[in-house]
Design a protein around this motif. Structure first.
Motif, short mmCIF file in Angstrom:
data_model
loop_
_atom_site.label_atom_id
_atom_site.label_comp_id
_atom_site.label_asym_id
_atom_site.label_seq_id
_atom_site.Cartn_x
_atom_site.Cartn_y
_atom_site.Cartn_z
N ALA A 1 0.82 -1.22 0.00
CA ALA A 1 0.00 0.00 0.00
C ALA A 1 0.85 1.27 0.00
O ALA A 1 0.47 2.28 0.58
N ASP A 2 2.01 1.22 -0.65
CA ASP A 2 2.86 2.40 -0.76
C ASP A 2 2.54 3.11 -2.07
O ASP A 2 3.34 3.14 -3.00
N ASN B 1 -2.88 4.74 -0.63
CA ASN B 1 -2.60 3.99 0.60
C ASN B 1 -3.48 2.75 0.74
O ASN B 1 -4.00 2.46 1.81
#
Length: 89
Positions: free
Chosen positions: A41-42, A46
């Motif tokens: 989730a980078d 997010n």
């Protein structure tokens, strides 16, 4: 070493504009940067878009190698079952 990626949230891939739906298999020949964006989730939303799916037939050493490749912290003292749970968590 056997593993794959499964889509957990629908998205259109920013790299090739291909749409993916929940349950689709995502290609494994991606860069470490792309793994971080989609698995960890980078990204600008997010959100996690893929999950790691690991074959239980892998040896403990292979599972540790898969964890290292994906930036997932496991210990050599963990049981194989614990490592599998962490990888697919």
């Amino acid at each position: 070493m056997v593993y794959s990626y499964e889509v957990v949230r629908p998205f259109v891939d920013a790299e090739d504009n291909k749409p993916y739906e929940v349950g689709d298999i995502y290609p494994t020949d991606i860069t470490d940067e792309r793994i971080t964006q989609l698995l960890h989730a980078d990204n600008k939303y997010n959100k996690q878009y893929i999950k790691l799916v690991v074959d239980g037939k892998n040896t403990k050493a292979e599972l540790i190698e898969i964890a290292d490749k994906h930036g997932i912290e496991v210990s050599e003292n963990d049981t194989k079952a614990d490592i599998l749970d962490t990888l697919e968590g």
